[in-house]
Design a protein around this motif. Structure first.
Motif: not given
Length: 151
Positions: A51-60, A96-99, A101-104, A109-112
């Protein structure tokens, strides 16, 4: 073509390639994290890292690909717009927008849930992997339309 178009096209290709390669690696990483008999703590840690890689690399990367794509689309100004460009612009924008929103939101919520209830980890990782697979396939279809320029 002016130099701003060429630089934007270069950036667009680089960030789409980064996003596609990252998605492919994330899919492999997620599947590997589920194989064998890892402990729940190892699964949660893998999920956090993914999830961290998704937020810091793939989403940007996907956001920059979207913005540079918009610039390229509106700077071309073709009338009528060819099918390949419409598919790329419309389908990619939605994907891209779905991607994002979904991963963010789903990832957070999955991590929590995973941190609080270890029974949620397996099902959540399977959903995460499935969405990574779908995202990779959708991006591959978009790349196909963009490169073959089907009219």
């Amino acid at each position: 073509m002016d130099w701003t178009y060429k630089i934007t096209l270069f950036l667009h290709v680089i960030f789409v390639a980064t996003w596609f390669g990252g998605l492919s690696m994330m899919t492999i990483w997620t599947r590997k994290a589920m194989k064998g008999n890892p402990t729940q703590a190892q699964k949660v840690e893998s999920l956090r890292s993914i999830h961290r890689v998704n937020l810091t690399m793939l989403i940007p990367s996907s956001v920059i690909a979207l913005l540079t794509g918009f610039y390229l689309y509106f700077s071309i100004g073709l009338d009528p717009t060819p099918l390949w460009l419409l598919v790329k612009e419309r389908f990619a924008s939605i994907a891209i927008l779905v991607y994002i929103l979904f991963f963010t939101f789903f990832g957070k919520s999955l991590l929590k849930k995973a941190s609080a209830d270890t029974d949620q980890v397996d099902a959540g990782m399977k959903r995460y992997a499935m969405f990574l697979n779908i995202s990779t396939l959708v991006l591959l279809i978009i790349i196909f339309f963009a490169t073959t320029k089907i009219s």
